[in-house]
Design an enzyme around this catalytic site. Sequence first.
Site, PDB file in Angstrom:
ATOM      1  N   GLY A  14       0.764  -1.241   0.000  1.00 18.85           N
ATOM      2  CA  GLY A  14       0.000   0.000   0.000  1.00 18.85           C
ATOM      3  C   GLY A  14       0.793   1.287   0.000  1.00 18.85           C
ATOM      4  O   GLY A  14       0.200   2.366  -0.114  1.00 18.85           O
TER       5      GLY A  14
ATOM      6  N   GLY B 246       3.337  -3.469  -3.982  1.00 16.20           N
ATOM      7  CA  GLY B 246       3.088  -3.680  -5.402  1.00 16.20           C
ATOM      8  C   GLY B 246       3.377  -2.381  -6.152  1.00 16.20           C
ATOM      9  O   GLY B 246       4.370  -2.237  -6.854  1.00 16.20           O
ATOM     10  N   ARG B 247       2.488  -1.409  -5.920  1.00 17.33           N
ATOM     11  CA  ARG B 247       2.592  -0.127  -6.603  1.00 17.33           C
ATOM     12  C   ARG B 247       3.965   0.538  -6.407  1.00 17.33           C
ATOM     13  O   ARG B 247       4.544   1.057  -7.361  1.00 17.33           O
ATOM     14  CB  ARG B 247       1.505   0.810  -6.059  1.00 17.33           C
TER      15      ARG B 247
ATOM     16  N   CYS C 230     -15.534   5.102 -26.799  1.00 21.53           N
ATOM     17  CA  CYS C 230     -16.796   5.841 -26.841  1.00 21.53           C
ATOM     18  C   CYS C 230     -17.408   6.000 -25.461  1.00 21.53           C
ATOM     19  O   CYS C 230     -18.422   5.367 -25.134  1.00 21.53           O
ATOM     20  CB  CYS C 230     -17.757   5.168 -27.808  1.00 21.53           C
TER      21      CYS C 230
ATOM     22  N   TYR D 157      -1.007  -1.326 -11.933  1.00 20.51           N
ATOM     23  CA  TYR D 157      -2.435  -1.169 -12.165  1.00 20.51           C
ATOM     24  C   TYR D 157      -2.707  -0.512 -13.523  1.00 20.51           C
ATOM     25  O   TYR D 157      -3.642   0.259 -13.686  1.00 20.51           O
ATOM     26  CB  TYR D 157      -3.099  -0.397 -11.001  1.00 20.51           C
TER      27      TYR D 157
HETATM   28  C1  LIG Z   1      -3.311  -4.895  -3.416  1.00 22.15           C
HETATM   29  C2  LIG Z   1      -2.646  -5.543  -2.278  1.00 22.15           C
HETATM   30  C3  LIG Z   1      -1.292  -5.306  -2.023  1.00 22.15           C
HETATM   31  C4  LIG Z   1      -0.466  -4.348  -2.821  1.00 22.15           C
HETATM   32  O1  LIG Z   1      -0.899  -3.035  -2.692  1.00 22.15           O
HETATM   33  P1  LIG Z   1      -0.006  -1.859  -3.323  1.00 22.15           P
HETATM   34  O2  LIG Z   1      -0.766  -0.647  -3.029  1.00 22.15           O
HETATM   35  O3  LIG Z   1       0.111  -2.139  -4.767  1.00 22.15           O
HETATM   36  O4  LIG Z   1       1.316  -1.902  -2.634  1.00 22.15           O
HETATM   37  C5  LIG Z   1      -0.707  -5.996  -0.991  1.00 22.15           C
HETATM   38  N1  LIG Z   1      -1.411  -6.865  -0.228  1.00 22.15           N
HETATM   39  C6  LIG Z   1      -2.709  -7.119  -0.437  1.00 22.15           C
HETATM   40  C7  LIG Z   1      -3.424  -8.078   0.424  1.00 22.15           C
HETATM   41  C8  LIG Z   1      -3.373  -6.463  -1.472  1.00 22.15           C
HETATM   42  O5  LIG Z   1      -4.668  -6.708  -1.679  1.00 22.15           O
END
Ligand SMILES: *Cc1c(COP(=O)(O)O)cnc(C)c1O
Length: 447
Positions: A239, A277-278, A355, A383
Amino acid sequence: MDHFHRIDGRLHAEQVPLADIGRAAGTPCYVYSRATLERHWRAFDAAFGNHPHRICYAVKANGNLAVLNVLARLGSGFDIVSGGELRRVLAAGGAADKTIFSGVGKQDWEIREALAAGIACFNIESEDELHRISAAAAKARKVAAVSVRLNPDVDANTHPYISTGLRENKFGLAESRAFAVYKRARADANLRISGVACHIGSQLTDLAPYRDALARTLEFARRLEAAGIGIDHLDFGGGLGVRYHAETPPTPAEYVGMILRMLAAHERRLPVTIEPGRAIAANAGVLLTRVIALKRGAGDTDFCIVDAGMNDLIRPALYQARQDIVEVAPPASADGTDAAAATAVREYDVVGPVCESADCLGTARRLSVRESDLLAVRTAGAYGAVMASNYNARRRPAEVMVDGDAFYVVCKRETLGALYRGESMLPADDDAADESDAADDVEVNRA
Ligand SMILES: *Cc1c(COP(=O)(O)O)cnc(C)c1O
């Protein structure tokens, strides 16, 4: 920090001019930088120092095999949310025993595949899921390692669609119910209690909600231990936010430093798993797109119509996200005699061909562009491609990874035929009455 920069005014990924990639791979096209992915992963890894930890990259941010493989080569673990993501991790050479399975709706076949692969841990989100994992483990004659995902009821101060740690969200379990699930897990010979998990949302730009969530998680872990339920790690989720435009998120070092300081107050050196992730992938990618046409608007803003749309990159439409959009050629402000430099800066809404009025990649952008120029939508590595669709019968974009002075097409653009492969028509009306003559490639089901 990323490795997208200008050399002589021209935008490059590492040592490769983006214009070369646009020419070779066509547009729209995602371009990832290997060095940037590695740099971000290592920033998290280094911040932990010698504290026992595991970085489980969240596959859902960008599950391209080349991306996963680059991270697997660094020794990364993975956080998956589906059986499909498990397949991707394994296909990319990722280690099952460093893989964690998150998600609120795991299906039985997904649980079976994860057990068979030998993943590290299931992060459980409901009591029902505990029972289903236990039953699957019994059948497979395995012991499943489990954590329970706590819902700490904190406000992540992010977009409501990517906030997951509030009581009213579907994710995780409130403390009292989580505690009951741990007690059941302890009494279940098919399960081994591994950790406590928590993930409060995505694109967090402030440490305060993390601090609140971690305080609650640590307090909960203490309660478990007091009840004689030991854990071997703490999974603090992902996150951490990134800079799309003007945000100032904490650095990986600040974020990890906060975790380690709070743990130090805890008596044990609990191993930590995080699931970014992000923060690893977003700034390691851009979406390259070509201007189809410029069109005068009714008001002050003109339209810059590009060949990438909301089906290629949905974040602006779905989350009202602002992502920077820049010229690939030297912009007008740069020195030099390039023809583009003579193109006047105007204000545009950068829109795609889909569209829908929501098909807008960015409003009121000051750009110096001409027809057929290339633009790059920044911070598109997470994403982006994973959320692409075929809406309007558009092919999803190609994906390219740059490595130093080389680039590789790591996902080919779909063919038009692939868009309806798997579809079929009903038998011809004359044939419908006579089953034996029905087209053999149409599956017939009868009530
Ligand atoms: C989406 C998610 C992540 C990654 O979130 P990011 O914002 O991309 O770092 C990690 N753990 C869980 C359980 C998620 O659902």
